[in-house]
Scaffold this motif. Structure first.
Motif, PDB file in Angstrom:
ATOM      1  N   THR A 552       5.875 -10.760  -6.489  1.00  0.00           N
ATOM      2  CA  THR A 552       4.480 -10.242  -6.281  1.00  0.00           C
ATOM      3  C   THR A 552       4.627  -9.107  -5.421  1.00  0.00           C
ATOM      4  O   THR A 552       4.916  -9.223  -4.367  1.00  0.00           O
ATOM      5  N   PRO A 553       4.163  -7.906  -5.773  1.00  0.00           N
ATOM      6  CA  PRO A 553       4.046  -6.614  -5.027  1.00  0.00           C
ATOM      7  C   PRO A 553       3.255  -7.104  -3.831  1.00  0.00           C
ATOM      8  O   PRO A 553       1.932  -7.406  -4.085  1.00  0.00           O
ATOM      9  N   LEU A 554       3.595  -6.748  -2.775  1.00  0.00           N
ATOM     10  CA  LEU A 554       2.558  -7.310  -1.471  1.00  0.00           C
ATOM     11  C   LEU A 554       2.370  -5.945  -0.682  1.00  0.00           C
ATOM     12  O   LEU A 554       1.020  -6.028  -0.523  1.00  0.00           O
ATOM     13  N   ARG A 555       3.222  -5.090  -0.448  1.00  0.00           N
ATOM     14  CA  ARG A 555       2.719  -3.862   0.403  1.00  0.00           C
ATOM     15  C   ARG A 555       3.643  -2.630   0.029  1.00  0.00           C
ATOM     16  O   ARG A 555       4.782  -2.847  -0.283  1.00  0.00           O
ATOM     17  N   ILE A 556       2.914  -1.607   0.169  1.00  0.00           N
ATOM     18  CA  ILE A 556       3.858  -0.284  -0.080  1.00  0.00           C
ATOM     19  C   ILE A 556       3.084   0.744   1.119  1.00  0.00           C
ATOM     20  O   ILE A 556       1.770   0.827   1.139  1.00  0.00           O
ATOM     21  N   HIS A 557       4.112   1.332   1.656  1.00  0.00           N
ATOM     22  CA  HIS A 557       3.547   2.574   2.616  1.00  0.00           C
ATOM     23  C   HIS A 557       4.583   3.466   2.926  1.00  0.00           C
ATOM     24  O   HIS A 557       5.889   3.149   2.547  1.00  0.00           O
ATOM     25  N   ARG A 558       4.415   4.637   3.441  1.00  0.00           N
ATOM     26  CA  ARG A 558       5.251   5.678   3.576  1.00  0.00           C
ATOM     27  C   ARG A 558       5.585   5.364   5.008  1.00  0.00           C
ATOM     28  O   ARG A 558       4.841   5.761   5.900  1.00  0.00           O
ATOM     29  N   GLN A 559       6.920   5.707   5.405  1.00  0.00           N
ATOM     30  CA  GLN A 559       7.677   5.882   6.521  1.00  0.00           C
ATOM     31  C   GLN A 559       7.372   6.928   7.083  1.00  0.00           C
ATOM     32  O   GLN A 559       7.446   8.134   6.539  1.00  0.00           O
ATOM     33  N   LYS A 560       6.879   6.918   8.471  1.00  0.00           N
ATOM     34  CA  LYS A 560       6.751   8.053   9.377  1.00  0.00           C
ATOM     35  C   LYS A 560       7.991   9.069   9.274  1.00  0.00           C
ATOM     36  O   LYS A 560       8.056  10.290   9.316  1.00  0.00           O
ATOM     37  N   SER A 561       9.035   8.167  10.084  1.00  0.00           N
ATOM     38  CA  SER A 561      10.230   8.738  10.018  1.00  0.00           C
ATOM     39  C   SER A 561      11.290   8.835   8.740  1.00  0.00           C
ATOM     40  O   SER A 561      11.398   8.000   8.223  1.00  0.00           O
ATOM     41  N   SER A 562      11.170  10.148   8.403  1.00  0.00           N
ATOM     42  CA  SER A 562      12.334  10.297   7.065  1.00  0.00           C
ATOM     43  C   SER A 562      13.293  11.516   7.167  1.00  0.00           C
ATOM     44  O   SER A 562      12.986  12.244   7.855  1.00  0.00           O
ATOM     45  N   PRO A 563      14.265  11.355   6.454  1.00  0.00           N
ATOM     46  CA  PRO A 563      14.625  10.446   5.467  1.00  0.00           C
ATOM     47  C   PRO A 563      14.941   9.117   5.819  1.00  0.00           C
ATOM     48  O   PRO A 563      15.572   8.975   7.165  1.00  0.00           O
ATOM     49  N   ILE A 564      14.787   7.862   5.125  1.00  0.00           N
ATOM     50  CA  ILE A 564      14.940   6.695   5.710  1.00  0.00           C
ATOM     51  C   ILE A 564      16.406   6.372   5.549  1.00  0.00           C
ATOM     52  O   ILE A 564      17.088   6.804   4.659  1.00  0.00           O
ATOM     53  N   VAL A 597       5.416  -8.966   8.741  1.00  0.00           N
ATOM     54  CA  VAL A 597       4.600  -8.516   7.317  1.00  0.00           C
ATOM     55  C   VAL A 597       3.570  -9.622   7.261  1.00  0.00           C
ATOM     56  O   VAL A 597       2.504  -9.039   6.858  1.00  0.00           O
ATOM     57  N   LYS A 598       3.705 -10.836   7.728  1.00  0.00           N
ATOM     58  CA  LYS A 598       2.529 -11.620   7.474  1.00  0.00           C
ATOM     59  C   LYS A 598       1.440 -11.468   8.310  1.00  0.00           C
ATOM     60  O   LYS A 598       0.445 -11.597   7.634  1.00  0.00           O
ATOM     61  N   ARG A 599       1.618 -11.059   9.366  1.00  0.00           N
ATOM     62  CA  ARG A 599       0.359 -10.963  10.490  1.00  0.00           C
ATOM     63  C   ARG A 599      -0.120  -9.451  10.062  1.00  0.00           C
ATOM     64  O   ARG A 599      -0.964  -9.149  10.797  1.00  0.00           O
ATOM     65  N   ASP A 600       0.768  -8.566   9.550  1.00  0.00           N
ATOM     66  CA  ASP A 600       0.477  -7.269   9.464  1.00  0.00           C
ATOM     67  C   ASP A 600       0.321  -6.596  10.865  1.00  0.00           C
ATOM     68  O   ASP A 600      -0.777  -5.814  11.033  1.00  0.00           O
ATOM     69  N   GLU A 601       1.343  -6.881  11.582  1.00  0.00           N
ATOM     70  CA  GLU A 601       1.399  -6.260  12.982  1.00  0.00           C
ATOM     71  C   GLU A 601       2.566  -5.359  13.283  1.00  0.00           C
ATOM     72  O   GLU A 601       3.614  -5.611  12.628  1.00  0.00           O
TER      73      GLU A 601
END
Length: 845
Positions: A552-564, A597-601
């Motif tokens: 199940t897809p849970l989250r997706i976000h773009r990393q500030k520091s890139s390239p990862i 991830v669980k607490r989104d912190e």
């Protein structure tokens, strides 16, 4: 891509079926072939007549090289013989080996012959004086191919274990300049597949065939990947060669194709259908390509290139296909022709393109029509150099093998920041046709390239709880993670499939629980991680994608520091690393982020990874207690302390492998492949002989106790005079610092989670252990004398003793050695503790 309307050329039966070899003389007047029979054939260029046969030579020839005056053959019986080209007669035996010869290479000046056999050495023989021999010894595996640098100063050796060695041969004792792993595949000495290193004619790069049927260009200074010739062959590459000017590349493979590539664009210019081609050679000056097959046939193909591509062959020497190449600014991507020993004017630029601190910034812009140079080269005599991209006189274009530091070279040529490349923790590069995808304390995942597909094997150390499994992999998985609950795989983008992840649980209560999911088109996977709760992947689009264990897809976000760079997971926590700001050294800073991830912190956001200059990150993982750990290229293991408190995290060394007792005598040459941190030990694989990665058969795991680098004790000349008190004090100091660190890590865990009774009891036990170490240190200081009293009292102040029993013991220790003043001072400390007056609080303002 163009498939030419090829004119079929009749093959000439030259030798019986079997390995067949050919070479042109440097002047191009003769073409020589050798095969499995005892006949050498010499063909005159431009003549359709019968070749000159040299009979009664050795059978089963395995190598061939030629100069304008002679040629040299090697055979299965280990003999290396010289023949003259003026009378086509046997001249002398150059050398003899006990095992079959595999390759012979002549230096560009034709004075030295390098000989490779199934022995673990390479001989470099002076053809004028056979007694003058240079040796490259102690190779771990037999050499398969040899290749001289165009300058003749370096020799590249391709070995059967997939290693490439570059030796400097400008001195009497050849010196190892570089050692590269993972460039070529592992092959047997008699294998028809090629692992040959071919130097580009300008000497700044070399190319090798890869296990993926591509041709990869490498920088010889540091092994950095440059351009790649890909997508041409469907079979293993058997032969490859640059054109004399380096503008074209010819490759042949087991897919019955010969392909001509444009060096500048890496595009396919032409395809030719010929089966069984195992060696090919360009004519040194004419539009002729010759090749031989495993059937013993010779094909001499005049007018090989079409009219539209012939101009590429007539150009002067072209630059090597580098990614950041100062020669790419040259018009037509060609090396500028020198006139009267000087460089001509760059006609495309008549105005000065000044740098920020040049004189032009101070005086203002030049007037319209003003010429940049005082002296005009109006007669083409080459009075002055052209202007480079920085508005300055261009330096002389570099020929040959660059002998500069890679970082300085990048800044000197065309500056680009050095970034940290993405990698998958626990995986190794290809070595031959095998590689490890994952290595940890649960087990290991490895894959084998079977040409059309891969085969993947997952093995466990504890087979009572898990059963090994093996499957055919048509998707060519290149990354894997393994834990107690399941195995995660990912495959890269291909022509037929987008990037994809595949999860297979070890045990479920349903009939089928494994699943796959594809990424959006054009997005590739750079790293993956697996925890007890989540799956995390990082991509080339700088996305961090998080899934539950069953897709199940849970989250997706773009990393500030890139390239990862990479990622690692533990329970609900995800650690990601990326490239941050560019430092003064020209390298990007490696930064990390930890989130729940669980607490989104966010626990730590874009904090810097503590790496010294010129040090690279080799691995990142979580300990069994849930603390992030890194291992760097200098051999130091570090753990992240206080990482659950934002802004308070710090990297603390647990072990410097360079200070291990086993290395103290300096007789061992070994490094360590990190596997895990568990049970307060560092688990690793010992790599010997300069190896950088573990290989098959599966190596055993080793473990080392933590040892924080506090001090280095010099080895005394007379061991009988070694002061036992000094050694004991240093050992206790290291134990105190290490125990305090482990206590802090455990306190962080218990204070941030719902600690169990066992964990709380462990905290109390470790506190007592730290105080006991301090008590032992106090004993050492008191034994040394009254002058150590200040340090002894300081040690007492570090004790955490809440009951007062250890402070009473400290008083007894001082009394035992007659340190009355110290005993009184300790009594005062105990009274203040009893009254609740901490020294730190007493001194605060």
């Amino acid at each position: 891509m163009a498939t030419v309307m090829q004119r079929w050329v009749r093959g000439r039966p030259a030798h019986p079926n079997g390995p067949t070899f050919l070479t042109y003389t440097p002047d191009g007047t003769k073409l020589i072939t050798a095969g499995s029979n005892n006949v050498i054939r010499v063909y005159q260029t431009g003549s359709d007549g019968e070749p000159t046969n040299i009979d009664d030579v050795q059978d089963s020839n395995t190598a061939l090289a030629a100069s304008n005056d002679l040629f040299i053959t090697g055979s299965e019986d280990g003999s290396v013989c010289v023949y003259t080209l003026d009378n086509y007669l046997y001249d002398r035996m150059l050398t003899r080996c006990t095992l079959p010869i595999r390759d012979i290479a002549l230096s560009p000046d034709g004075l030295w012959a390098a000989v490779a056999s199934d022995e673990l050495e390479v001989k470099i023989i002076d053809i004028r004086d056979m007694t003058n021999v240079l040796y490259v010894r102690d190779l771990p595996k037999p050499p398969k191919h040899l290749s001289f640098h165009p300058s003749g100063s370096y020799l590249a050796i391709s070995c059967t274990d997939g290693m490439v060695y570059v030796y400097s041969i400008s001195t009497e004792d050849p010196a190892l300049r570089n050692k590269f792993d993972g460039m070529i595949r592992r092959l047997e000495g008699e294998d028809e597949k090629s692992a040959r290193v071919i130097w580009h004619p300008d000497g700044r790069a070399f190319a090798t065939p890869t296990a993926t049927r591509d041709v990869q260009v490498f920088n010889p200074n540091d092994g950095r990947k440059e351009r790649i010739f890909t997508g041409g062959h469907m079979g293993d590459i058997t032969a490859l060669a640059w054109s004399p000017n380096g503008a074209l590349l010819a490759t042949a493979a087991s897919d019955r194709k010969i392909i001509i590539w444009d060096t500048k664009t890496q595009k396919i210019l032409a395809r030719y259908d010929y089966s069984g081609v195992i060696n090919l050679a360009w004519h040194p000056s004419d539009n002729i390509l010759s090749f031989v097959t495993s059937d013993g046939e010779l094909f001499i193909y005049p007018d090989f290139l079409s009219t539209e591509n012939l101009s590429l062959l007539k150009q002067p020497t072209q630059p090597a296909p580098l990614i950041r190449d100062p020669l790419s600014e040259t018009s037509g991507n060609a090396r500028k022709t020198l006139t009267n020993g000087l460089k001509p004017v760059l006609e495309s630029r008549s105005k000065r393109n000044s740098t920020p601190d040049s004189l032009d910034d101070i005086l203002g812009p030049q007037s319209e029509g003003e010429e940049d140079d005082f002296v005009d080269d109006d007669d083409g005599a080459g009075y002055h150099d052209g202007i480079n991209g920085c508005g300055k006189r261009s330096h002389n274009l570099i020929d040959g093998f660059e002998d500069r530091d890679p970082k300085r070279r990048a800044i000197y040529d065309s500056w680009q920041p050095e970034i940290h490349e993405a990698f998958q923790p626990g995986s190794t590069p290809w070595r031959g046709n095998r590689r490890y995808l994952c290595l940890n304390l649960i087990g290991f995942v490895w894959t084998v390239d079977q040409d059309s597909h891969h085969t993947v094997t997952v093995e466990f150390y504890d087979r009572e709880f898990h059963r090994d499994f093996h499957f055919t992999d048509p998707y060519l998985y290149d990354k894997a993670c393994l834990n107690e609950h399941g195995t995660l795989f990912s495959c890269p983008i291909s022509l037929s499939n987008p990037a994809m992840i595949f999860y297979r649980p070890h045990e479920t209560w349903t009939s089928r629980a494994d699943w796959r999911t594809q990424l959006p088109a054009g997005e590739d996977i750079t790293s993956i991680s697996l925890s007890d709760s989540y799956i995390t992947i990082t991509t080339t689009a700088s996305y961090i994608r998080t899934y539950t264990l069953f897709g199940t897809p849970l989250r997706i976000h773009r990393q500030k520091s890139s390239p990862i760079v990479t990622c690692a997971s533990w329970r609900n926590y995800i650690l990601t690393l990326g490239n941050g700001l560019v430092g003064a050294s020209g390298n990007t800073q490696l930064v990390y982020t930890i989130e729940n991830v669980k607490r989104d912190e966010i626990c730590q956001s874009e904090d810097v990874v503590a790496l010294p200059p010129d040090t690279r990150l080799k691995s990142v993982f979580w300990s069994d207690q849930g603390d992030p750990c890194i291992y760097d290229s200098s051999g130091v293991l570090l753990v992240l302390l206080h990482w659950r408190s934002p802004g308070q995290a710090r990297w603390v060394p647990l072990l410097d492998t360079r200070t291990l007792e086993r290395l103290r005598d300096g007789k061992r040459e070994e490094s360590y492949w990190p596997v895990a941190v568990a049970q307060d030990k560092f688990h690793c694989i010992i790599l010997k002989g300069g190896d950088q990665y573990p290989y098959f058969p599966r190596p055993l795991l080793s473990e080392f106790e933590f040892k924080i680098p506090i001090t280095t004790t010099p080895i005394p000349a007379d061991k009988d005079r070694e002061d036992p008190a000094t050694g004991e004090g240093q050992r206790l100091e290291e134990s105190f610092v290490r125990s305090s660190l482990m206590l802090s890590l455990l306190e962080d865990l218990t204070s941030s989670t719902h600690a169990t009774y066992a964990q709380k009891s462990e905290v109390s036990r470790r506190e007592t252990e730290v105080d006991k170490l301090l008590l032992q240190l106090l004993n050492v200081e008191c034994r040394e004398g009254e002058e150590r009293g200040m340090k002894a009292l300081e040690i007492v102040g570090l004790m955490r003793d809440r009951s007062g029993k250890l402070l009473e013991a400290a008083q007894k220790v001082a009394g035992r050695y007659g340190r009355g003043v110290l005993q009184e001072k300790i009594q005062e400390v105990a009274e203040k503790r009893l009254m609740g007056m901490d020294e730190e609080e007493e001194g605060e303002l």
